[in-house]
Design an enzyme around this catalytic site. Structure first.
Site, PDB file in Angstrom:
ATOM      1  CE  LYS A  96     -43.368 -62.629 102.341  1.00 35.09           C
ATOM      2  NZ  LYS A  96     -44.106 -62.454 101.074  1.00 35.09           N
ATOM      3  NE  ARG A 129     -38.071 -65.703  97.310  1.00 34.10           N
ATOM      4  CZ  ARG A 129     -37.841 -64.729  98.186  1.00 34.10           C
ATOM      5  NH1 ARG A 129     -38.649 -64.584  99.241  1.00 34.10           N
ATOM      6  NH2 ARG A 129     -36.817 -63.914  98.035  1.00 34.10           N
TER       7      ARG A 129
END
Length: 343
Positions: free
Chosen positions: A288, A323
């Site tokens: 991210k 994840r």
């Protein structure tokens, strides 16, 4: 209910944790291998502490008990698990189009399982900021062939579907999915909650304000870490009131969703506050923007080392789902952490 929060501090691991618990100077975090010896007590915006656990006032013990009670496995294998990401979208921020073809997605899934994935998360709608909206039918046309192919070729591997649409949820569960991962925490589609209440799957509730298209306008928090936990707590209670058993629920703090870079860092630093919710935690930090900002790495595909370092911060919570895109890297890092801390 969520006005009072306990922030665990002073972590201990392995034999040291067990000895401190026996001596009465620490408490087990969700009855796992980690213990906490200090706390901060947060009531509204008022903070008391840090203080040793032996000094916690009697009136706070029911709140502390939320941190001590075991967390349900939500129908998945116990212990921390690596959750492999399979985006079947042409516009994912990190791996756009890489698994858009069902055959390629299934091949990638086999490799992820070989590399150590404990479950796979299949998504057909990009939720990056400003992402284009697709219809539920289009989403299922992307997800369905991959899900059905994986269920046939790897029947023992738990499968999750990342969707906020009841149309996709219903078909995914019928095709063998065991988990529904909803970025809207069942707030997008009014039919989602009653549908899932009638099923027996795990359900991930993620924190987000607004929608993927508007979330960047909703980043005002009094205290981002406490506000996220309290807002997620309300989502948990709403799901339980709607008929979903608490032990089926998992929570995701939603890094990058309606949060600035600075807020993401604070939330990561104080991640143990999530223990107040009594739910298994999904940690979705992979590649991210915040990893790029912290490392200076512009290319999302080159952020796996930073992803691993950040994701390891969830492991004291006991049974997190990590994840990630790069399963091999995360599985290796997780095993090292476990080998050192658990001894």
């Amino acid at each position: 209910m969520w006005r009072r929060l306990v922030e665990p501090m002073g972590l201990l691991f392995g034999q040291a944790a067990q000895e401190a618990i026996v001596q009465g100077c620490a408490l087990p975090l969700h009855n796992g291998g980690t213990a906490f010896s200090m706390v901060r007590l947060i009531e509204g915006e008022t903070v008391a502490g840090p203080m040793p656990v032996s000094a916690i006032p009697h009136t706070w013990l029911p709140v502390v008990q939320r941190l001590v009670s075991p967390v349900s496995d939500a129908g998945l294998p116990a212990g921390p698990l690596v959750m492999g990401i399979l985006n079947t979208t042409p516009d994912s921020f990190s791996c756009a189009g890489q698994h858009f073809n069902a055959t390629h997605a299934i091949q990638a899934a086999r490799q992820m399982v070989h590399d150590g994935a404990g479950l796979l998360d299949i998504g057909g709608e990009s939720t990056r900021p400003g992402a284009a909206v697709v219809s539920p039918q289009q989403e299922w046309e992307r997800v369905g062939p991959v899900l059905e192919g994986l269920r046939q070729s790897m029947p023992a591997v738990p499968l999750s579907v990342d969707t906020r649409n009841s149309f996709v949820m219903e078909r995914a569960l019928a095709a063998g999915a065991q988990v529904i991962n909803d970025v809207s925490a069942l707030g997008h589609d009014p039919a989602a909650l009653p549908l899932l209440a009638d099923k027996n799957c795990g359900v991930v509730l993620m924190h987000m304000r607004g929608t993927p298209q508007t979330m960047e306008a909703h980043t005002h928090y009094t205290d981002v870490a406490c506000d996220v936990v309290r807002e997620l707590g309300q989502k948990v209670e709403a799901a339980v009131a709607g008929g979903i058993a608490r032990e089926r629920l998992m929570v995701d703090p939603g890094f990058g969703f309606a949060k600035t870079q600075e807020q993401n860092v604070v939330l990561l630093r104080r991640v143990l506050l999530l223990a107040n919710l009594g739910c298994r935690v999904v940690f979705a930090l992979s590649r991210k923007r915040m990893i790029g900002a912290l490392t200076g790495v512009a290319d999302p595909a080159q952020r796996d080392s930073g992803t691993m370092a950040a994701s390891l911060m969830a492991l004291p919570l006991g049974n997190p789902l990590l994840r990630v895109h790069n399963v091999a890297s995360m599985a290796q890092g997780m095993r090292v952490w476990q080998g050192v801390q658990d001894g």
